[in-house]
Motif scaffolding. Structure first.
Motif, PDB file in Angstrom:
ATOM      1  N   SER A   1      62.870   2.573  10.604  1.00  0.00           N
ATOM      2  CA  SER A   1      61.965   2.707  11.754  1.00  0.00           C
ATOM      3  C   SER A   1      60.578   3.164  11.311  1.00  0.00           C
ATOM      4  CB  SER A   1      62.553   3.696  12.770  1.00  0.00           C
ATOM      5  OG  SER A   1      63.751   3.204  13.331  1.00  0.00           O
ATOM      6  N   GLY A   2      60.542   4.110  10.365  1.00  0.00           N
ATOM      7  CA  GLY A   2      59.258   4.609   9.899  1.00  0.00           C
ATOM      8  C   GLY A   2      58.459   3.559   9.152  1.00  0.00           C
ATOM      9  N   LEU A   3      59.119   2.859   8.222  1.00  0.00           N
ATOM     10  CA  LEU A   3      58.429   1.834   7.442  1.00  0.00           C
ATOM     11  C   LEU A   3      57.986   0.670   8.315  1.00  0.00           C
ATOM     12  CD1 LEU A   3      60.684   1.845   4.257  1.00  0.00           C
ATOM     13  CD2 LEU A   3      58.309   2.605   4.390  1.00  0.00           C
ATOM     14  N   PHE A   4      58.793   0.381   9.346  1.00  0.00           N
ATOM     15  CA  PHE A   4      58.451  -0.704  10.261  1.00  0.00           C
ATOM     16  C   PHE A   4      57.112  -0.459  10.942  1.00  0.00           C
ATOM     17  CE2 PHE A   4      58.913  -2.857  14.449  1.00  0.00           C
ATOM     18  CZ  PHE A   4      59.028  -4.158  13.976  1.00  0.00           C
ATOM     19  N   ALA A   5      56.833   0.800  11.273  1.00  0.00           N
ATOM     20  CA  ALA A   5      55.576   1.142  11.942  1.00  0.00           C
ATOM     21  C   ALA A   5      54.376   1.014  11.007  1.00  0.00           C
ATOM     22  CB  ALA A   5      55.647   2.559  12.504  1.00  0.00           C
ATOM     23  N   PHE A   6      54.624   0.963   9.679  1.00  0.00           N
ATOM     24  CA  PHE A   6      53.535   0.808   8.713  1.00  0.00           C
ATOM     25  C   PHE A   6      53.325  -0.651   8.322  1.00  0.00           C
ATOM     26  CE2 PHE A   6      54.205   5.345   8.084  1.00  0.00           C
ATOM     27  CZ  PHE A   6      52.935   5.809   7.813  1.00  0.00           C
ATOM     28  N   GLY A   7      54.069  -1.571   8.927  1.00  0.00           N
ATOM     29  CA  GLY A   7      53.924  -2.983   8.587  1.00  0.00           C
ATOM     30  C   GLY A   7      52.520  -3.488   8.841  1.00  0.00           C
ATOM     31  N   GLY A   8      51.981  -4.254   7.887  1.00  0.00           N
ATOM     32  CA  GLY A   8      50.636  -4.795   8.005  1.00  0.00           C
ATOM     33  C   GLY A   8      49.694  -4.332   6.914  1.00  0.00           C
ATOM     34  N   TRP A   9      50.193  -3.475   5.992  1.00  0.00           N
ATOM     35  CA  TRP A   9      49.309  -2.950   4.950  1.00  0.00           C
ATOM     36  C   TRP A   9      48.860  -4.020   3.954  1.00  0.00           C
ATOM     37  CZ3 TRP A   9      51.913  -4.070   0.568  1.00  0.00           C
ATOM     38  CH2 TRP A   9      53.306  -4.012   0.576  1.00  0.00           C
ATOM     39  N   ASN A  10      49.525  -5.172   3.926  1.00  0.00           N
ATOM     40  CA  ASN A  10      49.170  -6.230   2.978  1.00  0.00           C
ATOM     41  C   ASN A  10      48.258  -7.300   3.569  1.00  0.00           C
ATOM     42  OD1 ASN A  10      51.230  -7.083   4.731  1.00  0.00           O
ATOM     43  ND2 ASN A  10      51.991  -8.593   3.280  1.00  0.00           N
ATOM     44  N   TYR A  11      47.797  -7.140   4.798  1.00  0.00           N
ATOM     45  CA  TYR A  11      47.094  -8.228   5.476  1.00  0.00           C
ATOM     46  C   TYR A  11      45.707  -8.508   4.910  1.00  0.00           C
ATOM     47  CZ  TYR A  11      50.474  -9.294   9.120  1.00  0.00           C
ATOM     48  OH  TYR A  11      51.575  -9.729   9.801  1.00  0.00           O
ATOM     49  N   LEU A  12      45.053  -7.523   4.328  1.00  0.00           N
ATOM     50  CA  LEU A  12      43.723  -7.778   3.767  1.00  0.00           C
ATOM     51  C   LEU A  12      43.819  -8.752   2.594  1.00  0.00           C
ATOM     52  CD1 LEU A  12      40.710  -7.166   3.857  1.00  0.00           C
ATOM     53  CD2 LEU A  12      41.131  -5.193   2.380  1.00  0.00           C
ATOM     54  N   ASN A  13      44.957  -8.772   1.900  1.00  0.00           N
ATOM     55  CA  ASN A  13      45.129  -9.683   0.764  1.00  0.00           C
ATOM     56  C   ASN A  13      45.143 -11.155   1.184  1.00  0.00           C
ATOM     57  OD1 ASN A  13      46.311  -6.983  -0.060  1.00  0.00           O
ATOM     58  ND2 ASN A  13      46.355  -8.049  -2.016  1.00  0.00           N
ATOM     59  N   PHE A  14      45.330 -11.427   2.463  1.00  0.00           N
ATOM     60  CA  PHE A  14      45.325 -12.811   2.930  1.00  0.00           C
ATOM     61  C   PHE A  14      43.912 -13.382   3.042  1.00  0.00           C
ATOM     62  CE2 PHE A  14      49.477 -11.354   4.355  1.00  0.00           C
ATOM     63  CZ  PHE A  14      50.282 -12.428   4.013  1.00  0.00           C
ATOM     64  N   VAL A  15      42.895 -12.536   2.959  1.00  0.00           N
ATOM     65  CA  VAL A  15      41.507 -13.000   3.131  1.00  0.00           C
ATOM     66  C   VAL A  15      40.638 -12.550   1.963  1.00  0.00           C
ATOM     67  CG1 VAL A  15      41.642 -13.113   5.646  1.00  0.00           C
ATOM     68  CG2 VAL A  15      41.001 -10.969   4.569  1.00  0.00           C
ATOM     69  N   THR A  16      41.220 -12.466   0.769  1.00  0.00           N
ATOM     70  CA  THR A  16      40.504 -11.957  -0.401  1.00  0.00           C
ATOM     71  C   THR A  16      39.250 -12.760  -0.704  1.00  0.00           C
ATOM     72  OG1 THR A  16      42.660 -11.316  -1.307  1.00  0.00           O
ATOM     73  CG2 THR A  16      40.784 -11.278  -2.808  1.00  0.00           C
ATOM     74  N   GLU A  17      39.299 -14.078  -0.517  1.00  0.00           N
ATOM     75  CA  GLU A  17      38.160 -14.929  -0.852  1.00  0.00           C
ATOM     76  C   GLU A  17      36.953 -14.677   0.040  1.00  0.00           C
ATOM     77  OE1 GLU A  17      39.168 -19.072  -1.131  1.00  0.00           O
ATOM     78  OE2 GLU A  17      41.062 -18.643  -2.136  1.00  0.00           O
ATOM     79  N   GLU A  18      37.158 -14.040   1.186  1.00  0.00           N
ATOM     80  CA  GLU A  18      36.044 -13.762   2.094  1.00  0.00           C
ATOM     81  C   GLU A  18      35.623 -12.302   2.065  1.00  0.00           C
ATOM     82  OE1 GLU A  18      36.398 -16.022   6.009  1.00  0.00           O
ATOM     83  OE2 GLU A  18      38.398 -16.295   5.173  1.00  0.00           O
ATOM     84  N   LEU A  19      36.249 -11.508   1.200  1.00  0.00           N
ATOM     85  CA  LEU A  19      35.926 -10.087   1.078  1.00  0.00           C
ATOM     86  C   LEU A  19      34.804  -9.893   0.065  1.00  0.00           C
ATOM     87  CD1 LEU A  19      36.698  -7.102   1.750  1.00  0.00           C
ATOM     88  CD2 LEU A  19      38.289  -7.219  -0.191  1.00  0.00           C
ATOM     89  N   GLN A  20      33.797  -9.143   0.457  1.00  0.00           N
ATOM     90  CA  GLN A  20      32.698  -8.854  -0.454  1.00  0.00           C
ATOM     91  C   GLN A  20      33.172  -7.993  -1.618  1.00  0.00           C
ATOM     92  OE1 GLN A  20      29.609  -7.028   1.900  1.00  0.00           O
ATOM     93  NE2 GLN A  20      29.248  -8.856   3.150  1.00  0.00           N
ATOM     94  N   ASP A  21      32.865  -8.413  -2.834  1.00  0.00           N
ATOM     95  CA  ASP A  21      33.215  -7.688  -4.059  1.00  0.00           C
ATOM     96  C   ASP A  21      34.675  -7.208  -4.016  1.00  0.00           C
ATOM     97  OD1 ASP A  21      33.146  -6.434  -6.488  1.00  0.00           O
ATOM     98  OD2 ASP A  21      31.596  -4.983  -5.955  1.00  0.00           O
ATOM     99  N   PRO A  22      35.633  -8.140  -4.001  1.00  0.00           N
ATOM    100  CA  PRO A  22      37.039  -7.754  -3.839  1.00  0.00           C
ATOM    101  C   PRO A  22      37.556  -6.835  -4.940  1.00  0.00           C
ATOM    102  CG  PRO A  22      36.864 -10.044  -4.542  1.00  0.00           C
ATOM    103  CD  PRO A  22      35.485  -9.592  -4.194  1.00  0.00           C
ATOM    104  N   TYR A  23      36.983  -6.922  -6.146  1.00  0.00           N
ATOM    105  CA  TYR A  23      37.449  -6.072  -7.241  1.00  0.00           C
ATOM    106  C   TYR A  23      37.244  -4.587  -6.937  1.00  0.00           C
ATOM    107  CZ  TYR A  23      37.609 -10.436  -9.843  1.00  0.00           C
ATOM    108  OH  TYR A  23      37.904 -11.718 -10.246  1.00  0.00           O
ATOM    109  N   LYS A  24      36.220  -4.281  -6.162  1.00  0.00           N
ATOM    110  CA  LYS A  24      35.984  -2.888  -5.767  1.00  0.00           C
ATOM    111  C   LYS A  24      36.492  -2.601  -4.357  1.00  0.00           C
ATOM    112  CE  LYS A  24      31.872  -2.115  -8.652  1.00  0.00           C
ATOM    113  NZ  LYS A  24      30.418  -1.765  -8.638  1.00  0.00           N
TER     114      LYS A  24
END
Length: 367
Positions: free
Chosen positions: A214-237
């Motif tokens: 139940s606890g981990l389920f509420a944290f779901g979504g932490w990986n979503y920024l990785n789906f738009v890496t090509e549009e993120l400014q300076d992704p390495y930082k």
């Protein structure tokens, strides 16, 4: 990437419009949905202990942070958009990646969008029906409208989409801060009876595992920024920075919100009714208890926006590898939005919302 929208060979080159602040908003906005307003009852149900519940929420945040940091390493090593799909493709080849993509296309993303949109519709209507359940058709219609409006905005402009994400992420954080401050004030005026025998509870391996679920389920979504890496400014930082900012912040807010809930909501009430935020609001805010449904509606609206934005990029990346028709890899030259991908994938969610009674009845009880 510069400001050019087309490379020399005529291929559309995506501008890096997502700032660090936008990235933090995407992570926080997709993690914080309706779960923090409902899921605390699930953690407490399996432990029966206030202290153990708070520890599990903290541990869930730490585990999610470790997972997100692993994704930060992957995202800076494999700088393509697509998240899980891109990493599976690179590590294991096209077949596992193809299966992962189509599971997301047919099952994971449409149902996630539908569930969060249904939760939005339910809480928007709820203040008008305080004594009974809202009309099912009204909830479904509002959910479908929410999906269609956000899809249109996602098609029109990346910047407008990010502005919506930032505004609603800020709103939901302010809402949770109000809950936390109210709960801490309730404790400070001497209401500490709910914390007596805080460690008394059940600690079997099975119950602890279910509480962590139940606890981990509420944290779901932490990986979503990785789906738009090509549009993120300076992704390495900015990718690691966004994760380092967002995950600890969400963890602290979740633990403090649960502390506030436990101060106000009795143990029996928490076990009997999963809508702990509603009980909290009724007890502390009185005639202003309608603000809790508003808080949840704001939270879920931003969550739907984040899921839509990242889903379209996932499917566009899959099309670039030939795992979907090439038409879905197209981006609008000026708007820089994956309009074909959005138009194809999003209508599945409104269909689920409007015709599937199981999703409508069960979807409102999950994050």
């Amino acid at each position: 990437m510069g400001e050019e929208s087309q490379a020399g060979d005529g291929k559309v080159v995506l501008k890096r419009k997502i700032t660090l602040f936008n990235g933090v908003g995407i992570i926080i906005g997709t993690i914080i949905g309706s779960g923090i307003f409902i899921s605390p009852a699930g953690v407490y149900l399996y432990t029966g202990s206030v202290a153990a519940s708070l520890i599990i929420w903290l541990a869930s945040g730490l585990l999610s942070t470790l997972g997100a940091l692993c994704y930060a390493e992957l995202g800076t090593s494999i700088t393509r958009s697509g998240g899980d799909y891109a990493y599976i493709y690179t590590a294991f080849g096209p077949l596992p990646a193809f299966l992962r993509l189509w599971i997301a296309l047919l099952i994971i993303r449409p149902t996630t969008q539908a569930i969060v949109a249904l939760t939005f519709g339910n809480y928007v209507v709820k203040p008008f029906f305080p004594e009974c359940d809202p009309p099912e058709n009204a909830v479904r219609l509002l959910a479908a409208v929410c999906l269609c409006v956000l899809t249109a905005i996602n098609c029109i402009s990346v910047r407008w989409t990010m502005r919506i994400q930032d505004v609603f992420t800020t709103s939901k954080l302010l809402a949770l801060v109000v809950i936390i401050i109210s709960g801490l004030y309730y404790i400070c005026i001497g209401n500490t009876q709910n914390f007596e025998n805080a460690f008394a509870g059940e600690y079997s391996a099975g119950n602890i595992a279910l509480a962590f679920y139940s606890g981990l389920f509420a944290f779901g979504g932490w990986n979503y920024l990785n789906f738009v890496t090509e549009e993120l400014q300076d992704p390495y930082k900015n990718l690691p920075r966004a994760i380092w900012i967002a995950l600890p912040l969400v963890t602290i807010i979740y633990v403090m919100a649960n502390l506030a809930y436990f101060a106000v909501v009795t143990k029996m009430e928490m076990m009997a009714n999963p809508a702990v935020a509603a009980i909290f609001g009724d007890r502390l805010f009185g005639n202003w208890s309608w603000v809790i449904p508003v808080f949840v509606a704001l939270s879920t609206f931003g969550g739907v926006n984040g899921v839509l934005f990242t889903s379209a990029r996932l499917f566009a990346t899959g099309a670039q590898e030939g795992h979907m028709p090439a038409f879905f890899s197209l981006f609008h030259v000026d708007k820089q939005t994956p309009i074909p991908s959005l138009i194809f994938t999003v209508p599945q969610a409104p269909v689920i919302v409007l015709i599937d009674p199981v999703a409508c009845s069960e979807g409102l009880d999950v994050n």
